[in-house]
Scaffold this motif. Sequence first.
Motif, PDB file in Angstrom:
ATOM      1  N   MET A   1       0.844  -1.177   0.000  1.00 21.45           N
ATOM      2  CA  MET A   1       0.000   0.000   0.000  1.00 21.45           C
ATOM      3  C   MET A   1       0.887   1.238   0.000  1.00 21.45           C
ATOM      4  SD  MET A   1      -3.619   0.446   1.451  1.00 21.45           S
ATOM      5  CE  MET A   1      -4.309   0.166  -0.081  1.00 21.45           C
ATOM      6  N   GLY A   2       0.346   2.396  -0.334  1.00 23.78           N
ATOM      7  CA  GLY A   2       1.122   3.611  -0.521  1.00 23.78           C
ATOM      8  C   GLY A   2       1.558   4.300   0.751  1.00 23.78           C
ATOM      9  N   VAL A   3       2.438   5.239   0.552  1.00 25.13           N
ATOM     10  CA  VAL A   3       2.917   6.072   1.652  1.00 25.13           C
ATOM     11  C   VAL A   3       2.677   7.535   1.297  1.00 25.13           C
ATOM     12  CG1 VAL A   3       4.636   4.431   2.479  1.00 25.13           C
ATOM     13  CG2 VAL A   3       5.280   6.106   0.754  1.00 25.13           C
ATOM     14  N   VAL A   4       2.690   8.381   2.331  1.00 26.67           N
ATOM     15  CA  VAL A   4       2.426   9.804   2.178  1.00 26.67           C
ATOM     16  C   VAL A   4       3.552  10.589   2.843  1.00 26.67           C
ATOM     17  CG1 VAL A   4       0.805  11.656   2.774  1.00 26.67           C
ATOM     18  CG2 VAL A   4      -0.064   9.384   2.213  1.00 26.67           C
ATOM     19  N   SER A   5       4.071  11.600   2.145  1.00 26.32           N
ATOM     20  CA  SER A   5       5.084  12.483   2.722  1.00 26.32           C
ATOM     21  C   SER A   5       4.392  13.630   3.452  1.00 26.32           C
ATOM     22  CB  SER A   5       5.979  13.050   1.618  1.00 26.32           C
ATOM     23  OG  SER A   5       5.230  13.967   0.816  1.00 26.32           O
ATOM     24  N   LEU A   6       5.158  14.415   4.194  1.00 31.31           N
ATOM     25  CA  LEU A   6       4.594  15.568   4.901  1.00 31.31           C
ATOM     26  C   LEU A   6       3.969  16.547   3.918  1.00 31.31           C
ATOM     27  CD1 LEU A   6       4.058  17.228   7.460  1.00 31.31           C
ATOM     28  CD2 LEU A   6       6.361  18.170   7.220  1.00 31.31           C
ATOM     29  N   ASP A   7       4.631  16.801   2.796  1.00 29.33           N
ATOM     30  CA  ASP A   7       4.083  17.720   1.797  1.00 29.33           C
ATOM     31  C   ASP A   7       2.747  17.215   1.257  1.00 29.33           C
ATOM     32  OD1 ASP A   7       6.146  19.550   2.031  1.00 29.33           O
ATOM     33  OD2 ASP A   7       7.265  18.750   0.325  1.00 29.33           O
ATOM     34  N   GLU A   8       2.664  15.918   0.994  1.00 22.50           N
ATOM     35  CA  GLU A   8       1.416  15.328   0.505  1.00 22.50           C
ATOM     36  C   GLU A   8       0.324  15.400   1.574  1.00 22.50           C
ATOM     37  OE1 GLU A   8       3.051  11.976  -2.606  1.00 22.50           O
ATOM     38  OE2 GLU A   8       3.268  11.607  -0.453  1.00 22.50           O
ATOM     39  N   PHE A   9       0.721  15.195   2.817  1.00 21.11           N
ATOM     40  CA  PHE A   9      -0.207  15.274   3.943  1.00 21.11           C
ATOM     41  C   PHE A   9      -0.781  16.691   4.041  1.00 21.11           C
ATOM     42  CE2 PHE A   9      -0.969  15.573   8.623  1.00 21.11           C
ATOM     43  CZ  PHE A   9      -1.862  14.525   8.754  1.00 21.11           C
ATOM     44  N   CYS A  10       0.090  17.693   3.931  1.00 17.15           N
ATOM     45  CA  CYS A  10      -0.351  19.088   3.975  1.00 17.15           C
ATOM     46  C   CYS A  10      -1.275  19.399   2.802  1.00 17.15           C
ATOM     47  CB  CYS A  10       0.854  20.025   3.971  1.00 17.15           C
ATOM     48  SG  CYS A  10       1.799  20.034   5.505  1.00 17.15           S
ATOM     49  N   VAL A  35       2.106  22.196  14.341  1.00 18.82           N
ATOM     50  CA  VAL A  35       1.025  21.309  14.794  1.00 18.82           C
ATOM     51  C   VAL A  35       0.828  20.181  13.785  1.00 18.82           C
ATOM     52  CG1 VAL A  35      -1.457  21.178  15.271  1.00 18.82           C
ATOM     53  CG2 VAL A  35      -0.106  23.102  16.137  1.00 18.82           C
ATOM     54  N   VAL A  36       0.840  20.518  12.500  1.00 27.19           N
ATOM     55  CA  VAL A  36       0.678  19.514  11.445  1.00 27.19           C
ATOM     56  C   VAL A  36       1.855  18.542  11.473  1.00 27.19           C
ATOM     57  CG1 VAL A  36       0.502  19.158   8.956  1.00 27.19           C
ATOM     58  CG2 VAL A  36      -0.720  21.057  10.032  1.00 27.19           C
ATOM     59  N   GLN A  37       3.070  19.062  11.672  1.00 31.77           N
ATOM     60  CA  GLN A  37       4.249  18.195  11.753  1.00 31.77           C
ATOM     61  C   GLN A  37       4.148  17.242  12.938  1.00 31.77           C
ATOM     62  OE1 GLN A  37       7.089  21.447  11.685  1.00 31.77           O
ATOM     63  NE2 GLN A  37       7.876  20.728   9.713  1.00 31.77           N
TER      64      GLN A  37
END
Length: 67
Positions: A1-10, A35-37
């Motif tokens: 399954m895929g992964v998400v980077s911080l930039d993608e999360f934002c 907070v997001v980090q």
Amino acid sequence: MGVVSLDEFCAALERFGLHVDGMGVKGAGGLKLAVVQALFSKYDEDGSGFISIERIRRREKLGLTSG
């Protein structure tokens, strides 16, 4: 399954209308990047800079909301 980077999360938060300060929509303010980090780091258990979509699904399914 895929992964998400911080930039993608934002970017995903932005798409849901949860603006991240300093990213996405200029001047929209919103959530502080720190907070997001911190939220992202909660799920980035190995410190790789990526979170697994499958891991999030498993944790939420089991009702695990803390470390």
